[in-house]
Design a protein around this motif. Sequence first.
Motif, PDB file in Angstrom:
ATOM      1  N   ALA A 116       0.838  -1.205   0.000  1.00  0.00           N
ATOM      2  CA  ALA A 116       0.000   0.000   0.000  1.00  0.00           C
ATOM      3  C   ALA A 116       0.871   1.254   0.000  1.00  0.00           C
ATOM      4  O   ALA A 116       0.593   2.209  -0.735  1.00  0.00           O
ATOM      5  N   ASN A 117       1.938   1.242   0.794  1.00  0.00           N
ATOM      6  CA  ASN A 117       2.838   2.395   0.830  1.00  0.00           C
ATOM      7  C   ASN A 117       3.658   2.532  -0.443  1.00  0.00           C
ATOM      8  O   ASN A 117       3.917   3.641  -0.904  1.00  0.00           O
ATOM      9  N   VAL A 118       4.052   1.421  -1.032  1.00  0.00           N
ATOM     10  CA  VAL A 118       4.768   1.464  -2.311  1.00  0.00           C
ATOM     11  C   VAL A 118       3.849   2.052  -3.387  1.00  0.00           C
ATOM     12  O   VAL A 118       4.280   2.898  -4.184  1.00  0.00           O
ATOM     13  N   CYS A 119       2.597   1.639  -3.391  1.00  0.00           N
ATOM     14  CA  CYS A 119       1.628   2.192  -4.354  1.00  0.00           C
ATOM     15  C   CYS A 119       1.442   3.684  -4.127  1.00  0.00           C
ATOM     16  O   CYS A 119       1.393   4.458  -5.081  1.00  0.00           O
ATOM     17  N   GLU A 120       1.332   4.070  -2.874  1.00  0.00           N
ATOM     18  CA  GLU A 120       1.164   5.485  -2.543  1.00  0.00           C
ATOM     19  C   GLU A 120       2.385   6.286  -2.996  1.00  0.00           C
ATOM     20  O   GLU A 120       2.254   7.426  -3.455  1.00  0.00           O
ATOM     21  N   ALA A 121       3.563   5.702  -2.904  1.00  0.00           N
ATOM     22  CA  ALA A 121       4.788   6.380  -3.326  1.00  0.00           C
ATOM     23  C   ALA A 121       4.777   6.674  -4.824  1.00  0.00           C
ATOM     24  O   ALA A 121       5.369   7.663  -5.265  1.00  0.00           O
ATOM     25  N   GLN A 122       4.083   5.854  -5.593  1.00  0.00           N
ATOM     26  CA  GLN A 122       4.043   6.058  -7.042  1.00  0.00           C
ATOM     27  C   GLN A 122       3.369   7.377  -7.407  1.00  0.00           C
ATOM     28  O   GLN A 122       3.641   7.952  -8.457  1.00  0.00           O
TER      29      GLN A 122
END
Length: 113
Positions: A47-53
């Motif tokens: 979820a955080n990796v996706c948010e970083a995108q």
Amino acid sequence: MSDKSNLIVDLTFQFSLKIIAFTEILEAKKKFNMSNQLFKSGTSIGANVCEAQGAESKNDFKHKCKIAYKEAEETEYWLKLCEHAENYPFEQSMLEDVQSIMRILGKIISSTK
């Protein structure tokens, strides 16, 4: 999520699916506390990796990746507890997966200037 392939996004998404399946095994064995902890931290990585995108700046991107890294460290901890606790299921491949994700996130964080 975009149609364009992104290694860390793909890895963390697949890992989240493994976490979901593993926490169902824990729940079936009535290991609810461990299941809840692993579910939260393990799915939070992706979820955080996706948010970083969709980060607003490089600093925001790096910050979100650092959060994902911290969640991966926590997930590694819970998986190691499963490995060493009596009567808990454990899957070595999941520990290896989260350690691989941590290495990749570490490189992303250190190379983001």
